[in-house]
Each structure stands twice: as structure tokens, then as C-alpha cells.
Design an enzyme around this catalytic site. Structure first.
Site, PDB file in Angstrom:
ATOM      1  CG  ASP A 133     -41.379  14.454  -8.612  1.00  0.00           C
ATOM      2  OD1 ASP A 133     -41.051  14.723  -9.767  1.00  0.00           O
ATOM      3  OD2 ASP A 133     -40.733  13.690  -7.870  1.00  0.00           O
ATOM      4  NE  ARG A 183     -41.783  14.423 -15.249  1.00  0.00           N
ATOM      5  CZ  ARG A 183     -41.241  14.607 -14.040  1.00  0.00           C
ATOM      6  NH1 ARG A 183     -41.943  14.417 -12.954  1.00  0.00           N
ATOM      7  NH2 ARG A 183     -39.996  14.990 -13.933  1.00  0.00           N
TER       8      ARG A 183
END
Ligand SMILES: Cc1cc2nc3c(=O)[nH]c(=O)nc-3n(C[C@H](O)[C@H](O)[C@H](O)COP(=O)(O)OP(=O)(O)OC[C@H]3O[C@@H](n4cnc5c(N)ncnc54)[C@H](O)[C@@H]3O)c2cc1C
Length: 308
Positions: A133, A183
Site C-alpha cells: 500500500d 495499482r
């Protein structure tokens, strides 16, 4: 940035609120909209249901900014056990985690070793990708350097990149040498105006620019491109753009959060696009939940309704 979004993001970082708000019952019941439950078992059961409709999932055990390195070992061991359970239950689950959950604030080297241990086990037992992340901008460049290093050692790692940062296009250029798995998200943190676009329209434009850049790259290189967004207009534009650029359907994927835009998630699957649903679990949900409220301040009404 709107005032309500600013306040909610401020609240996500407030120490007193981080400690006390999670014990308020009405907030506890409101988070069910965004997570199947606090326990890993709740998340696994949800993943099992998603499997029946051909939708793989991504798991995140909520947590960030640990203050004692030993807490990071518990997190590492949690993920190692999770990998066994996923393999035993034959589920299609990837892992996504925050480096500060493993100890990034305290020791980069220790974090690297812990992350590598999980990554190797993912590769051996699940054969899929583990995602990093992206946290607040104070971590952007160190996370990118961390990613480049680990990607040279282990193929199966992906990185989240935030379109709201002015540096995003340069950051992606910097990453191309390692054939990244990316992402792309808009970005969820409270950032200063000299670091990130303050206006939604500019963030959306940046997202679109970067998505085109990534799709062009995916055509010719071995990179995986995932769009982490619930923005229907943006997704439709990306789909049209992918057709125009001649990017095959299997070269792109969409990733969305559990409980958000579920009808639209189903539509994408019906259209033949790859979709993964990110499921969060664990009891450290307060800062993460406040960032979800900030993404759509009208969600606060949902919390208020639970009081009555
Ligand atoms: C798989 C995934 C992983 C992510 N990982 C990270 C990360 O590592 N780092 C990071 O900074 N951010 C991460 N994010 C969060 C991301 O940055 C955005 O904050 C979030 O996705 C909301 O932006 P959006 O793209 O959906 O667009 P928006 O313009 O915010 O929303 C588009 C539409 O989606 C709906 N929507 C969006 N959010 C919500 C919500 N919370 N509740 C209800 N409806 C909503 C609304 O209808 C809205 O109109 C991740 C998001 C996803 C989907």
C-alpha cells in the site's frame, strides 16, 4: 479539498480519537458497511462467497505505524499463517499491506527482511502477487526505493501509486526499469497543496493521464496494471481508452473495496473485466475507516443513523 473531507482526514490522525472512538458502539456497527467483520475468519468466509461468483479478493489486516518492532513480527507471522489457510482452503487471495505495519518507521532493514519472508512464502504457496500500500507522502520516495529493491529480488510484488501527487508521472518513470506491477489509486491521505492536487477535477485528470501511460506500457512490457477506483465515469473512460489503444481485456484489471459500488462491480465482471475486491479486517480500523468516510462525507449520515 472540501472542509468536511479535511476535518475527517484530520480526525483520522488525531491521537485521542484513534484511542477512544473505536469503543463507541454506533461506530462499530457502522463499519460493517465496509468490512465483513473484525476477524480473519469473517474475511475468509466473505472470500469464499466471492469465489462462487468468480471474483478473487485481496486481504489487508488493518494496522499502521507500529511503535514497537516486536508488533511487526506478530503482523509478519499473521500473514505467514494466512498464506497456509488460503492454500488449504484453495482460495484466490492476494495480500496487501502497509510497510509501517511491519516497522518501516523503526527499521527499514528489519521491515525488508520481514516483507521478503512473506513475499517468498506467497510465491511458493500461492504463486501470486503481494501488494505494498502507499501511505502518506512522507513515505512515497522511501517506499518506491524499497519497492525497486525488493522487485529486483522477488518478481511477485506490486506497488500502489497515488494519482493526486504532483510527482506521480516522474515516480512511474522511475519505476519502469523494474517492470512494476502497479495499482493506481487517487490517494487517501491529507496532503499539502504543494505536494498533491487539492481539487478533485485535477486529481481525476491526473488519474486519466497516468492510466493512459500505464496502459501504453502494459501493451509492450511485462507489467501488471490495476486500477483501484470506484469512479464509474473514470472506469468507463479507461475502458474506452483501452479499446482505442488496443489493450486486451486481460491486460488490465479493476480493484475495489468491499461494500462499495457492488452493483457496478458485478457489471464489470459480467462484461468480462478482471475485478478484485479488497477485504479489510482486524480491530485497528479507526484511521482506515475515517479515510473511507472522507472519501464520501455523506457516509457520515450512515454513522449518525446508527446512533438512533
Ligand atoms: C483496491 C484499493 C486499494 C487502495 N489502496 C490505497 C493505498 O494504498 N493508498 C491510498 O492512499 N489509497 C488507497 N486506496 C484509496 C484511494 O486512494 C481512494 O481514496 C478511494 O479509492 C476513493 O477514491 P475513488 O477512486 O473511488 O474516487 P472518488 O472520486 O473518491 O469516488 C468515486 C465514487 O465512488 C464512490 N465512493 C468512493 N469512495 C467511497 C466510500 N468510501 N464510500 C462510499 N462510496 C464511495 C462514490 O460514489 C464516489 O462518487 C485504495 C483504493 C482501492 C479501491
Amino acid at each position: 479539498m472540501s472542509i468536511s473531507r479535511s476535518i475527517l482526514l484530520w480526525a483520522s490522525e488525531n491521537k485521542w480519537m484513534r484511542k477512544n472512538v473505536p469503543s463507541f458502539g454506533f461506530v462499530k456497527s457502522a463499519i460493517k458497511k465496509f468490512m465483513p467483520g473484525e476477524k480473519l475468519e469473517d474475511a475468509l468466509d466473505a472470500a469464499q462467497k466471492f469465489k462462487t461468483v468468480n471474483t478473487p479478493t485481496i486481504f489487508t489486516k488493518l494496522g499502521e505505524n507500529i511503535t514497537d518492532l516486536s508488533e511487526g513480527l506478530v503482523v509478519r507471522d499473521h500473514y505467514l499463517k494466512l498464506i497456509d489457510q488460503v492454500a488449504e482452503r484453495n482460495l484466490d487471495i492476494e495480500i496487501s499491506l502497509k510497510l509501517t505495519q511491519l516497522g518501516f518507521d523503526l527499521s527499514v532493514d528489519e521491515t525488508y527482511e520481514r516483507f521478503k519472508t512473506i513475499t517468498k512464502k506467497v510465491n511458493e504457496n500461492l504463486g501470486n502477487v503481494i501488494w505494498i500500500d502507499m501511505e502518506g507522502s512522507a513515505y512515497t520516495q522511501t517506499t518506491i526505493e524499497f519497492y525497486k529493491k525488493i522487485k529486483n529480488e522477488c518478481e511477485n510484488v506490486g506497488l500502489c501509486i497515488q494519482a493526486y501527487l504532483y510527482s506521480t508521472e516522474k515516480d512511474i518513470d522511475n519505476l519502469l526499469s523494474v517492470n512494476p506491477n502497479i495499482r493506481l489509486v487517487k490517494g487517501a491521505y491529507k496532503e499539502a497543496r504543494d505536494i498533491a492536487f487539492p481539487n478533485k477535477k485535477d486529481v481525476d485528470n491526473s488519474y486519466l493521464r497516468v492510466s493512459k501511460m500505464l496502459m501504453q506500457t502494459a501493451k509492450g512490457k511485462n507489467v501488471r496494471v490495476a486500477f483501484g477506483t470506484h469512479d464509474e465515469d473514470l472506469i468507463n473512460t479507461i475502458i474506452n481508452e483501452s479499446k482505442y489503444l488496443g489493450v486486451p481485456k486481460d491486460k488490465i484489471e479493476f480493484q475495489m473495496l468491499y461494500g462499495i459500488k457492488t452493483n457496478f462491480q458485478n457489471e464489470l465482471v459480467k462484461l468480462g473485466y478482471k475485478l478484485k475486491v479488497l477485504i479489510s479486517y482486524g480491530d485497528f480500523w479507526y484511521p482506515w475507516y475515517m479515510r473511507r468516510l472522507a472519501e464520501r462525507p455523506s457516509n457520515v449520515w450512515f454513522v449518525l443513523k446508527n446512533i438512533f
